[in-house]
Write an enzyme that holds these catalytic residues in place. Structure first.
Site, PDB file in Angstrom:
ATOM      1  N   CYS A 191      27.244  49.639  44.376  1.00 52.55           N
ATOM      2  CA  CYS A 191      28.078  49.186  45.483  1.00 52.55           C
ATOM      3  C   CYS A 191      27.204  49.297  46.725  1.00 52.55           C
ATOM      4  CB  CYS A 191      29.315  50.082  45.601  1.00 52.55           C
ATOM      5  SG  CYS A 191      30.331  49.705  47.047  1.00 52.55           S
TER       6      CYS A 191
ATOM      7  N   CYS B 176      27.713  56.497  63.248  1.00 49.31           N
ATOM      8  CA  CYS B 176      28.536  57.373  62.407  1.00 49.31           C
ATOM      9  C   CYS B 176      29.182  58.549  63.125  1.00 49.31           C
ATOM     10  CB  CYS B 176      27.716  57.892  61.226  1.00 49.31           C
ATOM     11  SG  CYS B 176      28.766  58.785  60.051  1.00 49.31           S
TER      12      CYS B 176
ATOM     13  N   CYS C 131      37.196  55.934  45.805  1.00 55.77           N
ATOM     14  CA  CYS C 131      35.820  56.200  46.256  1.00 55.77           C
ATOM     15  C   CYS C 131      35.764  57.487  47.066  1.00 55.77           C
ATOM     16  CB  CYS C 131      35.337  55.019  47.098  1.00 55.77           C
ATOM     17  SG  CYS C 131      33.674  55.287  47.726  1.00 55.77           S
TER      18      CYS C 131
ATOM     19  N   CYS D 280      22.430  58.417  62.042  1.00 53.22           N
ATOM     20  CA  CYS D 280      22.972  57.050  61.969  1.00 53.22           C
ATOM     21  C   CYS D 280      23.820  56.778  63.232  1.00 53.22           C
ATOM     22  CB  CYS D 280      23.817  56.885  60.710  1.00 53.22           C
ATOM     23  SG  CYS D 280      22.975  57.486  59.218  1.00 53.22           S
TER      24      CYS D 280
ATOM     25  N   CYS E 146      34.134  55.766  42.217  1.00 58.38           N
ATOM     26  CA  CYS E 146      32.982  55.445  43.058  1.00 58.38           C
ATOM     27  C   CYS E 146      32.682  56.685  43.899  1.00 58.38           C
ATOM     28  CB  CYS E 146      33.327  54.261  43.958  1.00 58.38           C
ATOM     29  SG  CYS E 146      31.968  53.764  45.050  1.00 58.38           S
TER      30      CYS E 146
ATOM     31  N   CYS F  32      26.915  66.207  59.416  1.00 55.66           N
ATOM     32  CA  CYS F  32      25.774  65.600  58.723  1.00 55.66           C
ATOM     33  C   CYS F  32      24.506  65.654  59.590  1.00 55.66           C
ATOM     34  CB  CYS F  32      26.112  64.148  58.378  1.00 55.66           C
ATOM     35  SG  CYS F  32      24.793  63.351  57.452  1.00 55.66           S
TER      36      CYS F  32
HETATM   37  N1  SAM Z   1      26.455  60.052  53.892  1.00 59.35           N
HETATM   38  C1  SAM Z   1      26.386  59.052  52.915  1.00 59.35           C
HETATM   39  C2  SAM Z   1      25.467  57.918  53.306  1.00 59.35           C
HETATM   40  O1  SAM Z   1      25.222  57.706  54.485  1.00 59.35           O
HETATM   41  O2  SAM Z   1      25.008  57.218  52.402  1.00 59.35           O
HETATM   42  C3  SAM Z   1      27.733  58.497  52.519  1.00 59.35           C
HETATM   43  C4  SAM Z   1      28.808  58.273  53.557  1.00 59.35           C
HETATM   44  S1  SAM Z   1      28.468  57.080  54.830  1.00 59.35           S
HETATM   45  C5  SAM Z   1      29.772  57.424  55.982  1.00 59.35           C
HETATM   46  C6  SAM Z   1      28.857  55.542  54.068  1.00 59.35           C
HETATM   47  C7  SAM Z   1      28.754  54.283  54.883  1.00 59.35           C
HETATM   48  O3  SAM Z   1      29.826  54.174  55.789  1.00 59.35           O
HETATM   49  C8  SAM Z   1      27.544  54.072  55.755  1.00 59.35           C
HETATM   50  O4  SAM Z   1      26.402  53.681  55.050  1.00 59.35           O
HETATM   51  C9  SAM Z   1      28.025  52.958  56.663  1.00 59.35           C
HETATM   52  O5  SAM Z   1      27.723  51.696  56.098  1.00 59.35           O
HETATM   53  C10 SAM Z   1      29.532  53.151  56.703  1.00 59.35           C
HETATM   54  N2  SAM Z   1      29.967  53.553  58.063  1.00 59.35           N
HETATM   55  C11 SAM Z   1      29.861  54.763  58.614  1.00 59.35           C
HETATM   56  N3  SAM Z   1      30.335  54.780  59.885  1.00 59.35           N
HETATM   57  C12 SAM Z   1      30.758  53.519  60.132  1.00 59.35           C
HETATM   58  C13 SAM Z   1      31.335  52.883  61.271  1.00 59.35           C
HETATM   59  N4  SAM Z   1      31.543  53.558  62.414  1.00 59.35           N
HETATM   60  N5  SAM Z   1      31.649  51.583  61.189  1.00 59.35           N
HETATM   61  C14 SAM Z   1      31.429  50.891  60.039  1.00 59.35           C
HETATM   62  N6  SAM Z   1      30.889  51.433  58.937  1.00 59.35           N
HETATM   63  C15 SAM Z   1      30.545  52.732  58.979  1.00 59.35           C
HETATM   64  C1  DTB Z   2      31.450  51.505  53.083  1.00 64.29           C
HETATM   65  O1  DTB Z   2      30.638  50.550  53.032  1.00 64.29           O
HETATM   66  N1  DTB Z   2      32.322  51.699  54.063  1.00 64.29           N
HETATM   67  C2  DTB Z   2      33.081  52.918  53.847  1.00 64.29           C
HETATM   68  C3  DTB Z   2      32.565  53.386  52.463  1.00 64.29           C
HETATM   69  N2  DTB Z   2      31.531  52.453  52.158  1.00 64.29           N
HETATM   70  C4  DTB Z   2      32.179  54.772  52.257  1.00 64.29           C
HETATM   71  C5  DTB Z   2      33.035  53.872  54.953  1.00 64.29           C
HETATM   72  C6  DTB Z   2      33.483  53.312  56.295  1.00 64.29           C
HETATM   73  C7  DTB Z   2      33.475  54.415  57.283  1.00 64.29           C
HETATM   74  C8  DTB Z   2      34.020  54.027  58.620  1.00 64.29           C
HETATM   75  C9  DTB Z   2      33.964  55.128  59.591  1.00 64.29           C
HETATM   76  C10 DTB Z   2      34.777  56.338  59.214  1.00 64.29           C
HETATM   77  O2  DTB Z   2      35.980  56.223  58.855  1.00 64.29           O
HETATM   78  O3  DTB Z   2      34.264  57.462  59.333  1.00 64.29           O
HETATM   79 FE1  SF4 Z   3      25.470  61.188  57.550  1.00 68.30          FE
HETATM   80 FE2  SF4 Z   3      27.110  59.352  58.521  1.00 68.30          FE
HETATM   81 FE3  SF4 Z   3      24.545  58.763  58.175  1.00 68.30          FE
HETATM   82 FE4  SF4 Z   3      26.157  59.114  56.000  1.00 68.30          FE
HETATM   83  S1  SF4 Z   3      26.308  57.507  57.537  1.00 68.30           S
HETATM   84  S2  SF4 Z   3      24.090  59.944  56.331  1.00 68.30           S
HETATM   85  S3  SF4 Z   3      27.534  60.704  56.818  1.00 68.30           S
HETATM   86  S4  SF4 Z   3      25.366  60.305  59.605  1.00 68.30           S
END
Ligand code: SAM
Ligand code: DTB
Ligand code: SF4
Length: 338
Positions: free
Chosen positions: A205, A77, A114, A74, A145, A70
């Protein structure tokens, strides 16, 4: 008797709230966080019981349909290409594979499925392909979702037409902490996507992450933002940061677990008829803290051995936990207003 200084559902000074909206000032939400723990939990549990069967927990299963690579930054992430986390980038999954995963989730007891994609925003052709996946999953009778990043005009409509029930797009943090976590898109971009989702008739959501180094006031700021969306989201995932090696937040000090429970309780009080999901971070949490979260009004979990790229409790461990607590899996629906 304890003094109860916290007033519920007040309009900001000098402002008339829009019809149907319950406006929350950040200081009011902060005052909820500051309540003695038993008082806060009692209030949250009371609100929960007024609105839901408090024994019913939603099981939502996640599938990463397009992992890694990606372009966003973030800080939490593991899927951001710029961090060395060991996550390998993959292409969008094929419908047959997704169907198999959704069938497995259904057989294991999930009611919501989801699909997550590591995109900043999907292209038109991505949305067409995901729409096909949504229709496939929907045909199994699961709630659908998707979380695909920012949506353009028309994308939400296409997904809705295919049978999408919910779109997940998190605000992630309070506005005044957001810039410390993400620089490649701003808060308003997120609000704009949420508006498009709503406008297309897809349920929202939307939640956030705690434990990223924010203050209690900033946690209150996140909850106030969510609760003041008009209407507030139907589904509110509260994630505890999963600290992933290679991300900038890998060494972040863990949040006091009671503070996580408080966040759930405050979400329940301010968004009484939402499904509040005890989301990422359960594997690191322990059963007793999870039980407190259910007491605080959480009525949904991510169910399945994996979140997107990181671990989640085994399905059997979750079934055992629910049985030990006398809870049942199902679709929590708000009870009719008295
Ligand atoms: N890329 C899309 C976005 O950012 O909207 C969708 C996938 S993204 C992984 C969805 C959500 O996962 C993020 O907004 C964040 O709230 C959650 N998330 C990602 N990494 C995480 C982590 N290490 N711990 C907790 N929540 C996480
Ligand atoms: C949300 O609020 N938490 C989920 C889902 N929506 C997509 C994702 C959590 C991701 C945690 C880190 C991972 O497994 O990559
Ligand atoms: Fe990309 Fe992760 Fe940010 Fe979603 S949360 S936009 S997958 S870097």
């Amino acid at each position: 008797m304890l003094e109860q200084p916290v007033t519920l559902h007040r309009a900001p000074r000098g402002e008339v709230p829009p019809a149907g909206a319950q406006r929350w000032r950040v200081d009011e939400v902060h005052a909820l966080f500051d309540l003695p723990f038993p008082e806060l939990l009692h209030r949250a549990q009371s609100v929960h019981r007024e609105n839901f069967d408090p024994t019913m927990i939603e099981f939502a299963t996640l599938l990463s349909i397009k992992t890694g690579g990606c372009p966003e930054d973030c800080s939490y992430c593991p899927q951001a290409a710029r961090y060395d986390t060991g996550v390998e980038a993959s292409k969008l999954m094929e419908p047959a594979e997704v169907l198999q995963a959704a069938q497995r989730a259904k057989d294991a007891g999930a009611t919501r499925f989801c699909m997550g994609a590591a995109w900043r925003s999907p292209k038109d052709r991505d949305v067409e392909k995901v729409a096909e996946l949504v229709a496939t999953v929907k045909s199994l009778g699961l709630e659908t979702c998707a979380t695909l990043g920012m949506l353009d005009e028309g994308h939400a409509q296409t997904l809705r037409t295919a049978g999408l029930d919910y779109y997940n797009h998190n605000l992630d943090s309070a506005p005044d902490f957001y810039g410390d976590i993400i620089t490649t898109r701003d808060y308003q971009d997120r609000l704009d996507t949420l508006e498009r989702v709503r406008g297309a008739g897809v349920k929202v959501c939307c939640g956030g992450i705690v434990g990223m180094g924010e203050s209690r006031l900033q946690r209150a700021g996140l909850i106030a933002q969510l609760a003041n969306l008009d209407p507030y989201p139907e589904s509110v995932p509260i994630n505890n940061l999963v600290r992933v090696a290679g991300t900038p937040l890998a060494e972040q000090a863990p949040l006091d677990p009671f503070e996580f429970v408080r966040t759930i309780a405050v979400a329940r009080i301010t968004m009484p008829r939402a499904r509040v999901r005890l989301s990422a971070g359960r594997q690191q949490m322990g059963d007793a803290v999870q039980a407190l979260c259910f007491l605080a009004g959480a009525n949904s979990i991510f169910y399945g051995d994996k979140l997107l790229t990181t671990g989640n409790p085994d399905t059997q461990a979750d079934l055992d936990l629910l049985a030990r607590l006398g809870l049942k899996a199902g679709q929590p629906e708000p009870v009719a207003a008295a």
